[in-house]
Design a protein around this motif. Structure first.
Motif, mmCIF file in Angstrom:
data_model
loop_
_atom_site.group_PDB
_atom_site.id
_atom_site.type_symbol
_atom_site.label_atom_id
_atom_site.label_comp_id
_atom_site.label_asym_id
_atom_site.label_seq_id
_atom_site.Cartn_x
_atom_site.Cartn_y
_atom_site.Cartn_z
ATOM 1 N N ARG A 189 0.831 -1.207 0.000
ATOM 2 C CA ARG A 189 0.000 0.000 0.000
ATOM 3 C C ARG A 189 0.865 1.256 0.000
ATOM 4 O O ARG A 189 0.381 2.348 -0.238
ATOM 5 C CB ARG A 189 -0.923 0.007 1.212
ATOM 6 C CG ARG A 189 -2.044 -1.029 1.140
ATOM 7 C CD ARG A 189 -3.066 -0.873 2.255
ATOM 8 N NE ARG A 189 -2.512 -1.228 3.552
ATOM 9 C CZ ARG A 189 -2.291 -0.373 4.544
ATOM 10 N NH1 ARG A 189 -2.531 0.915 4.375
ATOM 11 N NH2 ARG A 189 -1.790 -0.786 5.698
ATOM 12 N N PHE A 190 2.151 1.078 0.270
ATOM 13 C CA PHE A 190 3.129 2.157 0.376
ATOM 14 C C PHE A 190 2.568 3.274 1.255
ATOM 15 O O PHE A 190 2.455 4.435 0.863
ATOM 16 C CB PHE A 190 3.521 2.681 -1.003
ATOM 17 C CG PHE A 190 4.973 3.093 -1.072
ATOM 18 C CD1 PHE A 190 5.966 2.122 -1.061
ATOM 19 C CD2 PHE A 190 5.356 4.423 -1.131
ATOM 20 C CE1 PHE A 190 7.305 2.467 -1.099
ATOM 21 C CE2 PHE A 190 6.693 4.787 -1.179
ATOM 22 C CZ PHE A 190 7.670 3.811 -1.166
ATOM 23 N N ILE A 244 19.696 10.647 6.094
ATOM 24 C CA ILE A 244 18.783 10.711 4.959
ATOM 25 C C ILE A 244 18.448 9.282 4.545
ATOM 26 O O ILE A 244 19.318 8.405 4.562
ATOM 27 C CB ILE A 244 19.380 11.531 3.792
ATOM 28 C CG1 ILE A 244 18.336 11.768 2.711
ATOM 29 C CG2 ILE A 244 20.651 10.899 3.235
ATOM 30 C CD1 ILE A 244 18.708 12.885 1.745
ATOM 31 N N LEU A 245 17.195 9.058 4.216
ATOM 32 C CA LEU A 245 16.699 7.706 3.944
ATOM 33 C C LEU A 245 15.833 7.707 2.699
ATOM 34 O O LEU A 245 15.008 8.606 2.509
ATOM 35 C CB LEU A 245 15.884 7.229 5.154
ATOM 36 C CG LEU A 245 15.120 5.896 5.094
ATOM 37 C CD1 LEU A 245 14.911 5.381 6.524
ATOM 38 C CD2 LEU A 245 13.751 6.021 4.424
ATOM 39 N N ALA A 246 16.019 6.692 1.866
ATOM 40 C CA ALA A 246 15.156 6.479 0.699
ATOM 41 C C ALA A 246 14.667 5.043 0.705
ATOM 42 O O ALA A 246 15.472 4.107 0.760
ATOM 43 C CB ALA A 246 15.902 6.776 -0.602
ATOM 44 N N LEU A 247 13.363 4.871 0.689
ATOM 45 C CA LEU A 247 12.753 3.552 0.559
ATOM 46 C C LEU A 247 12.137 3.491 -0.832
ATOM 47 O O LEU A 247 11.164 4.182 -1.119
ATOM 48 C CB LEU A 247 11.692 3.334 1.644
ATOM 49 C CG LEU A 247 11.206 1.900 1.895
ATOM 50 C CD1 LEU A 247 10.343 1.851 3.164
ATOM 51 C CD2 LEU A 247 10.396 1.324 0.744
ATOM 52 N N SER A 293 11.887 16.409 7.062
ATOM 53 C CA SER A 293 11.317 16.621 5.729
ATOM 54 C C SER A 293 10.933 15.276 5.132
ATOM 55 O O SER A 293 11.677 14.299 5.244
ATOM 56 C CB SER A 293 12.329 17.316 4.811
ATOM 57 O OG SER A 293 12.734 18.557 5.365
ATOM 58 N N THR A 294 9.766 15.243 4.494
ATOM 59 C CA THR A 294 9.262 14.010 3.886
ATOM 60 C C THR A 294 8.846 14.278 2.450
ATOM 61 O O THR A 294 8.204 15.287 2.165
ATOM 62 C CB THR A 294 8.044 13.469 4.672
ATOM 63 O OG1 THR A 294 8.412 13.262 6.039
ATOM 64 C CG2 THR A 294 7.558 12.157 4.071
ATOM 65 N N TYR A 295 9.217 13.371 1.551
ATOM 66 C CA TYR A 295 8.893 13.507 0.134
ATOM 67 C C TYR A 295 8.434 12.147 -0.396
ATOM 68 O O TYR A 295 8.910 11.111 0.057
ATOM 69 C CB TYR A 295 10.118 13.948 -0.678
ATOM 70 C CG TYR A 295 10.866 15.125 -0.105
ATOM 71 C CD1 TYR A 295 10.572 16.436 -0.500
ATOM 72 C CD2 TYR A 295 11.871 14.923 0.833
ATOM 73 C CE1 TYR A 295 11.268 17.509 0.029
ATOM 74 C CE2 TYR A 295 12.574 15.998 1.367
ATOM 75 C CZ TYR A 295 12.267 17.287 0.972
ATOM 76 O OH TYR A 295 12.948 18.345 1.497
ATOM 77 N N VAL A 296 7.532 12.188 -1.355
ATOM 78 C CA VAL A 296 7.143 10.987 -2.084
ATOM 79 C C VAL A 296 7.450 11.248 -3.558
ATOM 80 O O VAL A 296 6.908 12.178 -4.158
ATOM 81 C CB VAL A 296 5.656 10.648 -1.894
ATOM 82 C CG1 VAL A 296 5.303 9.403 -2.703
ATOM 83 C CG2 VAL A 296 5.345 10.419 -0.411
ATOM 84 N N ILE A 297 8.342 10.439 -4.127
ATOM 85 C CA ILE A 297 8.829 10.655 -5.486
ATOM 86 C C ILE A 297 8.256 9.588 -6.401
ATOM 87 O O ILE A 297 8.315 8.390 -6.094
ATOM 88 C CB ILE A 297 10.375 10.572 -5.531
ATOM 89 C CG1 ILE A 297 11.000 11.452 -4.449
ATOM 90 C CG2 ILE A 297 10.892 10.952 -6.910
ATOM 91 C CD1 ILE A 297 12.503 11.245 -4.297
ATOM 92 N N ASP A 298 7.701 9.996 -7.526
ATOM 93 C CA ASP A 298 7.250 9.049 -8.543
ATOM 94 C C ASP A 298 8.489 8.415 -9.178
ATOM 95 O O ASP A 298 9.381 9.121 -9.661
ATOM 96 C CB ASP A 298 6.421 9.778 -9.595
ATOM 97 C CG ASP A 298 5.713 8.828 -10.555
ATOM 98 O OD1 ASP A 298 6.327 7.831 -10.972
ATOM 99 O OD2 ASP A 298 4.545 9.092 -10.898
ATOM 100 N N VAL A 358 13.087 10.762 3.336
ATOM 101 C CA VAL A 358 13.051 11.619 4.518
ATOM 102 C C VAL A 358 14.476 12.019 4.882
ATOM 103 O O VAL A 358 15.425 11.283 4.606
ATOM 104 C CB VAL A 358 12.378 10.934 5.723
ATOM 105 C CG1 VAL A 358 10.893 10.747 5.490
ATOM 106 C CG2 VAL A 358 13.027 9.591 6.050
ATOM 107 N N ASN A 359 14.623 13.192 5.499
ATOM 108 C CA ASN A 359 15.949 13.607 5.944
ATOM 109 C C ASN A 359 15.870 14.533 7.152
ATOM 110 O O ASN A 359 14.870 15.199 7.390
ATOM 111 C CB ASN A 359 16.737 14.280 4.814
ATOM 112 C CG ASN A 359 16.198 15.625 4.406
ATOM 113 O OD1 ASN A 359 15.205 15.700 3.676
ATOM 114 N ND2 ASN A 359 16.831 16.689 4.855
ATOM 115 N N VAL A 360 16.944 14.526 7.910
ATOM 116 C CA VAL A 360 17.159 15.485 8.981
ATOM 117 C C VAL A 360 18.611 15.924 8.868
ATOM 118 O O VAL A 360 19.514 15.098 8.714
ATOM 119 C CB VAL A 360 16.852 14.885 10.372
ATOM 120 C CG1 VAL A 360 17.668 13.627 10.632
ATOM 121 C CG2 VAL A 360 17.072 15.911 11.479
#
Length: 324
Positions: free
Chosen positions: A130-131, A163-166, A237-242, A175-177
């Motif tokens: 479901r992400f 910094i994290l990318a799933l 900070s939170t981002y959702v990337i296509d 997300v990053n701090v």
């Protein structure tokens, strides 16, 4: 070709001498679909994953500096055990150590990445499919808040930026701090994707700087940087990337960001094969060169030179397709 020949060729390709080689089998049920290797020596840790039958490359490399006694960069590069379509990349950078079991100390950055690994490994397939990014953030920041309290209780500065990318099937959760960076590349165009939590970035956003290039040389570049264990209890900070919006996604520590200009990064991305791009980025950011800002309209006393390799340099990349 037998496994011994494969490993020998891989070492030769990476050109890392006197290394200890460990072949790590993928935790995925599709054991024959991924080739995964890890090389470790005193100054390097290199993890590489290649999907068999595709051009997809999943890779990370760190090189420790001689000044890393107070802490080291830590990174994560792994596919989920239940489905290797879900991949995790993390870079964490911090100071200090925490006492662990049997008197073994762990760097604060390693504490953060270990916690993230446990979080990732325990995500259910339903949550991943479901992400559910809201659920991702809630669970992740709950764990970071506990580490924040733990680090704050210790004497001294034990702050960590991360910094994290799933990477999922259709989207990437980022997300990053702090002031670590994510770059994405599409059709040869590469640029920074995330914003930073720092005073310099806030000044840049307000128009006080014409060019981020100046960041690398500013004496005050470490001022006002958000860190878990100091002033922030979680990712800011939170981002959702296509996933359709990029061919490559990179995560970088400050040891890379401070030592490689965006122009040079563009050239490396354009000219270096996917199987060597991380190695080349870390190589150029730790080659010992001393760099000065070439042109500055302000007071040069506000600037410092940059020595390539003075800091740990860590880079991760997920390449979905090689550039021909």
């Amino acid at each position: 070709m037998n496994n011994e020949k494969i490993l020998t060729g891989f070492i030769k390709c990476l050109k890392i001498g006197n290394s200890f080689l460990e072949s790590i089998s993928s935790a995925s049920p599709k054991e024959d679909s991924v080739k995964r290797y890890e090389l470790v020596d005193k100054k390097h840790r290199h993890v590489y994953e290649k999907e068999v039958g595709t051009d997809n490359v999943f890779e990370a490399l760190t090189k420790y500096s001689i000044t890393s006694e107070n802490g080291k960069d830590s990174f994560v590069l792994k596919s989920h055990a239940l489905d290797d379509n879900f991949k995790l990349m993390v870079v964490a950078e911090g100071k200090g150590f925490v006492d662990g079991e049997n008197g073994i100390k762990r760097s604060t950055s390693k504490c953060v990445t270990d916690e993230i690994i446990d979080w990732f490994d325990n995500l259910s397939m339903d949550t991943l499919e479901r992400f559910d990014t809201a659920k991702f953030s809630k669970g992740l920041n709950k764990r970071m808040a506990k580490l924040h309290a733990k680090f704050k209780s210790l004497k001294g500065n034990h702050g960590v930026k991360a910094i994290l990318a799933l990477v999922g099937k259709d989207y990437t959760y980022l997300v990053n701090v702090g002031d670590l960076r994510c770059y994405i590349e599409k059709d040869g165009e590469i640029g920074q994707f995330n914003e930073e939590d720092s005073k310099l970035w806030r000044d840049y956003r307000e128009g006080y700087f014409w060019d981020k290039e100046e960041f690398r040389f500013r004496k005050v570049k470490n001022r006002g940087v958000s860190k878990i264990g100091v002033n922030k209890p979680g990712f800011q900070s939170t981002y959702v990337i296509d996933n359709c919006s990029y061919d490559r996604i990179y995560l970088f520590s400050r040891g890379v960001i401070d030592c490689i200009s965006e122009d040079k990064l563009f050239l490396i991305n354009e000219r270096v094969d996917a199987s060597r791009v991380v190695e080349e980025i870390v190589k150029q950011s730790t080659d010992g060169k001393k760099e000065y800002m070439s042109y500055y309209e302000g007071d040069y006393r506000d600037l410092n030179s940059v020595v390539h390799g003075y800091k740990d340099a860590t880079a991760c990349v997920y390449v979905k397709q090689k550039k021909k």
